[in-house]
Design a protein around this motif. Structure first.
Motif, PDB file in Angstrom:
ATOM      1  N   TYR A  90      27.881 -28.175-101.757  1.00 60.62           N
ATOM      2  CA  TYR A  90      27.214 -26.956-102.192  1.00 60.62           C
ATOM      3  C   TYR A  90      27.512 -26.641-103.655  1.00 60.62           C
ATOM      4  O   TYR A  90      28.582 -26.976-104.174  1.00 60.62           O
ATOM      5  CB  TYR A  90      27.675 -25.763-101.356  1.00 60.62           C
ATOM      6  N   LEU A  91      26.558 -25.967-104.289  1.00 63.32           N
ATOM      7  CA  LEU A  91      26.737 -25.485-105.659  1.00 63.32           C
ATOM      8  C   LEU A  91      27.565 -24.200-105.602  1.00 63.32           C
ATOM      9  O   LEU A  91      27.084 -23.163-105.146  1.00 63.32           O
ATOM     10  CB  LEU A  91      25.365 -25.231-106.284  1.00 63.32           C
ATOM     11  N   PHE A  92      28.819 -24.295-106.063  1.00 60.76           N
ATOM     12  CA  PHE A  92      29.762 -23.185-105.881  1.00 60.76           C
ATOM     13  C   PHE A  92      30.651 -23.043-107.110  1.00 60.76           C
ATOM     14  O   PHE A  92      31.068 -24.031-107.718  1.00 60.76           O
ATOM     15  CB  PHE A  92      30.625 -23.442-104.638  1.00 60.76           C
ATOM     16  N   ASP A  93      30.940 -21.806-107.467  1.00 64.05           N
ATOM     17  CA  ASP A  93      31.827 -21.506-108.586  1.00 64.05           C
ATOM     18  C   ASP A  93      32.975 -20.635-108.072  1.00 64.05           C
ATOM     19  O   ASP A  93      32.740 -19.666-107.341  1.00 64.05           O
ATOM     20  CB  ASP A  93      31.053 -20.753-109.682  1.00 64.05           C
ATOM     21  N   GLU A  94      34.201 -20.968-108.461  1.00 67.89           N
ATOM     22  CA  GLU A  94      35.368 -20.252-107.944  1.00 67.89           C
ATOM     23  C   GLU A  94      35.342 -18.768-108.296  1.00 67.89           C
ATOM     24  O   GLU A  94      35.854 -17.932-107.553  1.00 67.89           O
ATOM     25  CB  GLU A  94      36.652 -20.886-108.491  1.00 67.89           C
ATOM     26  N   THR A  95      34.745 -18.438-109.428  1.00 65.28           N
ATOM     27  CA  THR A  95      34.702 -17.035-109.861  1.00 65.28           C
ATOM     28  C   THR A  95      33.474 -16.309-109.323  1.00 65.28           C
ATOM     29  O   THR A  95      33.575 -15.195-108.794  1.00 65.28           O
ATOM     30  CB  THR A  95      34.692 -16.942-111.396  1.00 65.28           C
ATOM     31  N   MET A  96      32.310 -16.935-109.419  1.00 60.99           N
ATOM     32  CA  MET A  96      31.054 -16.260-109.077  1.00 60.99           C
ATOM     33  C   MET A  96      30.638 -16.433-107.624  1.00 60.99           C
ATOM     34  O   MET A  96      29.846 -15.671-107.096  1.00 60.99           O
ATOM     35  CB  MET A  96      29.932 -16.762-109.994  1.00 60.99           C
ATOM     36  N   GLY A  97      31.159 -17.463-106.960  1.00 63.46           N
ATOM     37  CA  GLY A  97      30.771 -17.728-105.580  1.00 63.46           C
ATOM     38  C   GLY A  97      29.650 -18.751-105.503  1.00 63.46           C
ATOM     39  O   GLY A  97      29.540 -19.634-106.368  1.00 63.46           O
ATOM     40  N   TYR A  98      28.791 -18.645-104.518  1.00 63.18           N
ATOM     41  CA  TYR A  98      27.669 -19.587-104.363  1.00 63.18           C
ATOM     42  C   TYR A  98      26.617 -19.288-105.425  1.00 63.18           C
ATOM     43  O   TYR A  98      26.210 -18.140-105.614  1.00 63.18           O
ATOM     44  CB  TYR A  98      27.069 -19.476-102.960  1.00 63.18           C
ATOM     45  N   LEU A  99      26.172 -20.339-106.107  1.00 67.22           N
ATOM     46  CA  LEU A  99      25.226 -20.176-107.210  1.00 67.22           C
ATOM     47  C   LEU A  99      23.799 -20.405-106.717  1.00 67.22           C
ATOM     48  O   LEU A  99      23.533 -21.304-105.918  1.00 67.22           O
ATOM     49  CB  LEU A  99      25.560 -21.157-108.331  1.00 67.22           C
ATOM     50  N   THR A 100      22.888 -19.584-107.227  1.00 70.16           N
ATOM     51  CA  THR A 100      21.493 -19.620-106.778  1.00 70.16           C
ATOM     52  C   THR A 100      20.549 -19.451-107.965  1.00 70.16           C
ATOM     53  O   THR A 100      20.947 -18.990-109.032  1.00 70.16           O
ATOM     54  CB  THR A 100      21.231 -18.487-105.764  1.00 70.16           C
ATOM     55  N   SER A 101      19.277 -19.800-107.755  1.00 72.89           N
ATOM     56  CA  SER A 101      18.272 -19.615-108.808  1.00 72.89           C
ATOM     57  C   SER A 101      17.917 -18.141-108.962  1.00 72.89           C
ATOM     58  O   SER A 101      17.542 -17.691-110.035  1.00 72.89           O
ATOM     59  CB  SER A 101      17.018 -20.427-108.482  1.00 72.89           C
ATOM     60  N   ASN A 102      18.019 -17.399-107.885  1.00 68.07           N
ATOM     61  CA  ASN A 102      17.756 -15.958-107.892  1.00 68.07           C
ATOM     62  C   ASN A 102      19.076 -15.214-108.091  1.00 68.07           C
ATOM     63  O   ASN A 102      19.977 -15.316-107.253  1.00 68.07           O
ATOM     64  CB  ASN A 102      17.109 -15.532-106.568  1.00 68.07           C
ATOM     65  N   PRO A 103      19.223 -14.461-109.183  1.00 67.34           N
ATOM     66  CA  PRO A 103      20.482 -13.744-109.439  1.00 67.34           C
ATOM     67  C   PRO A 103      20.879 -12.795-108.306  1.00 67.34           C
ATOM     68  O   PRO A 103      22.062 -12.511-108.125  1.00 67.34           O
ATOM     69  CB  PRO A 103      20.182 -12.955-110.724  1.00 67.34           C
ATOM     70  N   ASN A 104      19.901 -12.327-107.538  1.00 66.73           N
ATOM     71  CA  ASN A 104      20.186 -11.401-106.441  1.00 66.73           C
ATOM     72  C   ASN A 104      20.888 -12.064-105.264  1.00 66.73           C
ATOM     73  O   ASN A 104      21.358 -11.377-104.354  1.00 66.73           O
ATOM     74  CB  ASN A 104      18.896 -10.748-105.944  1.00 66.73           C
ATOM     75  N   HIS A 105      20.954 -13.403-105.269  1.00 66.97           N
ATOM     76  CA  HIS A 105      21.602 -14.120-104.161  1.00 66.97           C
ATOM     77  C   HIS A 105      22.979 -14.664-104.533  1.00 66.97           C
ATOM     78  O   HIS A 105      23.702 -15.158-103.662  1.00 66.97           O
ATOM     79  CB  HIS A 105      20.726 -15.292-103.693  1.00 66.97           C
ATOM     80  N   ILE A 106      23.329 -14.601-105.811  1.00 61.31           N
ATOM     81  CA  ILE A 106      24.615 -15.170-106.261  1.00 61.31           C
ATOM     82  C   ILE A 106      25.774 -14.439-105.597  1.00 61.31           C
ATOM     83  O   ILE A 106      25.743 -13.235-105.389  1.00 61.31           O
ATOM     84  CB  ILE A 106      24.727 -15.074-107.802  1.00 61.31           C
TER      85      ILE A 106
END
Length: 334
Positions: free
Chosen positions: A136-152
């Motif tokens: 999965y596309l994941f960032d330790e600080t931001m969480g799961y990354l998505t194309s829609n900012p409302n889902h990050i």
């Protein structure tokens, strides 16, 4: 929670998780053939975990696509990527997966009534299993990354479908969240456009996926749903105190029209079924909620068209819609 579990105003609850795959372009930038190949790879991984899922490649299945669009399982974003979107469903727990819609993966489970914690556990369990097979596309600080900012962040969306006829009739829907945190939740009509909600059916969902844990979000939703249901209850109590006979008459007239009508338009059917559901919720009519929900679903145009083998003529659709409703309400098998 007991009042939520048994409340007849609550139609269904859904838990959605958005996920993307590391190193792969977002669907919005994919070409059709690239998207199809990606869908096939993810389908293979999914079936290794849950082999009872039925697969629909929507680029080859126009009828299924139209049904999913009408019932709002598919969102507007899907229309742009139709040539690469795959849909998987399992009858068990009403579990769905949509690939290459707005994000690479949308996991969704929907159940009748309200038991959001149980549904969440079902989706999360599958999510953990899939993450063992997919990076999965994941960032330790931001969480799961998505194309829609409302889902990050958590990528978690909770949706509850609810029937609110008296709040609608008394024009109090727009003020419903006036004492709540509007930035965290939104309310929209299930059927309708330009702010209308035909059939008084609404979806309540969260808009925040960052800055709050999944557990906290579920707790906030529980509190909000209790508040909404209490407001509807107060409006009903006031209405029955003043207009009991008029309300009962309106409900029975709606039921009578649906049982005997020869022609029924789509919006008219939703409005009449709303009164019938209201009557069932209040014990005025002896009819099951399941029967009403079946009538709502099969009265929608894609299902009527299917019953007519693809016929698009409006007059024939309205005639067939009335046939379908009569059969359901007279308890014939449909």
């Amino acid at each position: 929670m007991e009042s939520l579990l048994n409340n007849k105003n609550l139609i269904s609850s859904s838990v959605i998780l958005f996920r993307n795959v590391k190193g792969i372009n977002f669907p919005i930038t994919m070409k059709a053939e690239e998207g199809k190949l990606f869908s096939e790879k993810i389908i293979e991984k999914i079936l290794e975990i849950k082999d009872d899922m039925k697969v629909f490649r929507l680029w080859n299945d126009e009828i299924k696509f139209e049904k999913l669009k009408e019932t709002r399982v598919l969102r507007n974003k899907t229309l742009k990527n139709k040539e690469m979107v795959a849909y998987l469903e399992s009858k068990k727990n009403n579990f769905k997966i949509i690939l290459n819609e707005e994000e690479h993966i949308r996991l969704q489970c929907t159940q009748s009534g309200y038991n959001i914690e149980e549904i969440y556990n079902c989706v999360k369990e599958f999510d953990i299993d899939l993450e063992r097979k997919i990076d999965y596309l994941f960032d330790e600080t931001m969480g799961y990354l998505t194309s829609n900012p409302n889902h990050i962040g958590t990528g978690l969306i909770l949706e509850v479908m609810v029937h609110l006829p008296m709040l609608t009739l008394n024009d109090k829907i727009s003020k419903l969240f006036s004492h709540k945190d509007k930035s965290m939740f939104e309310l929209e009509g299930k059927y309708g456009e330009k702010g209308k909600a035909y059939g008084s059916i609404y979806i309540i969902r969260n808009t925040a996926t960052t800055g709050i844990s999944e557990k906290e979000l579920i707790e906030e939703l529980n509190e909000l749903i209790l508040y909404v249901l209490n407001e509807e209850k107060k409006e009903r109590e006031k209405a029955f105190e003043k207009y009991k006979n008029e309300i009962s008459d309106k409900i029975h007239r709606a039921y009578g029209v649906l049982k005997e009508a020869i022609i029924l338009e789509s919006i008219e059917t939703l409005e009449l079924l709303s009164y019938v559901r209201f009557g069932a919720e209040e014990g005025i009519l002896n009819i099951s909620i399941d029967e009403i929900e079946k009538a709502v679903l099969f009265s929608r145009n894609p299902f009527v068209k299917e019953a007519l083998q693809g016929e698009n003529n409006l007059e024939k659709l309205n005639l067939k819609r009335a046939d379908i409703i009569r059969d359901i309400l007279k308890q014939k098998v449909y």
